[in-house]
Design an enzyme around this catalytic site. Structure first.
Site, PDB file in Angstrom:
ATOM      1  N   SER A 192       0.867  -1.068  -0.177  1.00 23.03           N
ATOM      2  CA  SER A 192       0.079   0.212  -0.027  1.00 23.03           C
ATOM      3  C   SER A 192       0.858   1.569   0.050  1.00 23.03           C
ATOM      4  O   SER A 192       1.701   1.310  -1.114  1.00 23.03           O
ATOM      5  CB  SER A 192      -1.103  -0.068   1.182  1.00 23.03           C
ATOM      6  OG  SER A 192      -1.829   0.858   1.221  1.00 23.03           O
ATOM      7  N   ASP A 362      -9.596  -5.261  -5.277  1.00 28.17           N
ATOM      8  CA  ASP A 362      -9.076  -4.227  -4.306  1.00 28.17           C
ATOM      9  C   ASP A 362      -9.810  -2.977  -4.792  1.00 28.17           C
ATOM     10  O   ASP A 362      -9.712  -2.506  -5.730  1.00 28.17           O
ATOM     11  CB  ASP A 362      -7.418  -4.341  -4.507  1.00 28.17           C
ATOM     12  CG  ASP A 362      -6.514  -3.389  -3.499  1.00 28.17           C
ATOM     13  OD1 ASP A 362      -7.322  -2.617  -2.918  1.00 28.17           O
ATOM     14  OD2 ASP A 362      -5.543  -3.871  -3.307  1.00 28.17           O
ATOM     15  N   HIS A 395      -7.480  -5.513  -0.674  1.00 27.83           N
ATOM     16  CA  HIS A 395      -6.179  -4.862  -0.067  1.00 27.83           C
ATOM     17  C   HIS A 395      -5.670  -5.658   1.180  1.00 27.83           C
ATOM     18  O   HIS A 395      -4.482  -5.587   1.124  1.00 27.83           O
ATOM     19  CB  HIS A 395      -6.716  -3.520   0.166  1.00 27.83           C
ATOM     20  CG  HIS A 395      -5.487  -2.340   0.143  1.00 27.83           C
ATOM     21  ND1 HIS A 395      -4.888  -2.037  -1.032  1.00 27.83           N
ATOM     22  CD2 HIS A 395      -4.871  -1.756   1.234  1.00 27.83           C
ATOM     23  CE1 HIS A 395      -4.079  -1.165  -0.661  1.00 27.83           C
ATOM     24  NE2 HIS A 395      -3.814  -1.003   0.628  1.00 27.83           N
TER      25      HIS A 395
END
Length: 421
Positions: A192, A362, A395
């Site tokens: 991320s 995601d 994610h």
């Protein structure tokens, strides 16, 4: 679904309210005590750090380290020098793991990100057991990296940063420290925001002399097509800016009452709190519901409200630039030009070994945004770029999925082991 949506709305509200109330309390307490700038926050002692609470309990050797950035932040790092079977550290290749953003309103994680699963599934432990010298980074402002040479976290000046400063100061400090301690170039793994700051640094030709290769999980560069409805709503409605304008410089989602409420809700029959993650991250395929309780014991961590503003700017504008002060004079004062400079992804060297893994579910690292990044890398050397696509991953799966070890981490380690000329 209605229960999940109602739960999500409640969570969003209490996290925003908890953030604001917590910051006001801290600022008031600081002023009431009469403290001022120059009171340094000390780094936590090793007897209550990540090593003793999360690593040694699993039978691994662990060392606590600190590194000071050029702008005075004292960052905590943990080293797992050998696997559970022990042995001499020897000449093991170093790997630096950099956490990112994950959950509510883009709150920050810390180094514990890589330790949430059982040892045979957590990336940090898997790497150590595969012969790597593992280092965990903890970005400024998180629980174990609240130190500063002259500022207190209770002072608003302490929180005057965005991810630009992580690129300029935190990442170089941690890279240099690992390089100096091991005498070797290092592999890098980011998740991320940990991918964003690495890509930004690489685009500016930084850190490359200390780097072997980089693995980027849920890569974030462009975020203009982010589909997370709550994250996008927060950006489009200037929620972070509102907090910033109110003088709330610390974005802290971990109020004690909030965490307790979340745990109580998650324990109720029929409530699956993986939905709490889903509302922000997308439909994670492979999380055990028990992981949420472990997650709430340690995460999410505070960040600077200015960092949240910067990320919101990126979502609204679909660009990758430095922080925009929304004033030509202020931008000129900071950058020498009326608009913030861009991080140019096409400037990343074509011969840099990169492993990218992204997921079709995601909602933060959206497929269409990743495709923009991949288009920027279209001239990359074919033998230096490995791209993995998981259509069922979202994610949080990249750091908390039960099958991430075999589906993502094993290919990642195989990539690290490739012999390159």
């Amino acid at each position: 679904m209605e229960v999940a949506n109602s739960l999500t709305c409640i969570i969003l509200l209490i996290f925003f309210c908890g953030s604001a109330a917590g910051s006001r309390t801290k600022l008031f307490s600081f002023n009431a005590q009469g403290n001022g700038i120059g009171v340094a926050a000390l780094a936590p002692s090793s007897d209550d750090g990540i090593c003793i609470s999360m690593v040694e309990t699993q039978g691994y050797a662990c060392e606590e380290h600190t590194v000071t950035t050029q702008d005075g932040y004292i960052l905590s790092m943990q080293r797992i020098p050998v696997g559970r079977s022990g042995g001499a550290p020897g000449n093991r290749p170093p790997v630096l793991l950099q956490h990112g953003l994950l959950m509510v309103a883009k709150s920050v994680m810390d180094g514990i990100t890589w330790l949430l699963l059982p040892p045979e599934q957590s990336l940090a432990f898997v790497l150590a057991d595969n012969g790597y010298d593992v280092w965990l980074a903890n970005s400024r402002g998180t629980k174990y990296s609240k130190g500063h040479t002259s500022l207190s976290p209770a002072d608003s000046a302490y929180w005057n940063w965005s991810w630009d400063e992580l690129v300029a100061y935190d990442l170089p400090a941690t890279f240099q420290y690992v390089n100096d301690r091991t005498g070797q170039k290092l592999h890098y793994v980011g998740h991320s925001q940990g991918t964003l700051i690495a890509l930004a640094a690489f685009s500016k030709d930084q850190l490359l002399n200390m780097l072997r290769s980089a693995a980027l999980l849920s890569p974030i560069a462009f975020v203009g097509q982010m589909t997370s409805p709550l994250a996008r709503n927060a950006a489009d409605n200037f929620i972070a800016e509102t907090l910033y304008w109110l003088g709330l410089s610390e974005f802290d989602p971990r109020g004690e009452a909030v965490v307790k409420l979340l745990k109580d809700i998650c324990r109720k029959p029929g409530v699956d709190c993986t939905n709490l993650l889903t509302a922000f991250t997308g439909q994670n395929c492979c999380l055990n519901s028990s992981i949420v309780d472990i997650f709430l014991d340690h995460e999410p961590q505070p960040s600077a409200t200015k960092n949240m503003v910067h990320l919101a700017q990126m979502i609204r504008q679909g660009t990758i630039t430095m922080y925009d002060y929304n004033d030509a004079n202020e931008n000129t004062k900071h950058y020498g030009q009326p608009t913030p400079p861009a991080y140019n992804m096409t400037s990343i060297p074509n011969d840099l070994p990169l492993f990218l893994s992204y997921g079709g579910e995601d909602a933060l690292s959206d497929v269409n945004d990743v495709k923009l990044l991949l288009d920027s890398l279209k001239d990359h050397d074919g033998d230096k770029l490995v791209v993995q696509y998981r259509d069922d991953y979202a994610h949080a799966d990249y750091v908390m999925a039960e099958n991430a070890k075999q589906d993502v981490y094993d290919p990642l380690i195989a990539f690290f082991k490739l012999k390159r000329t």
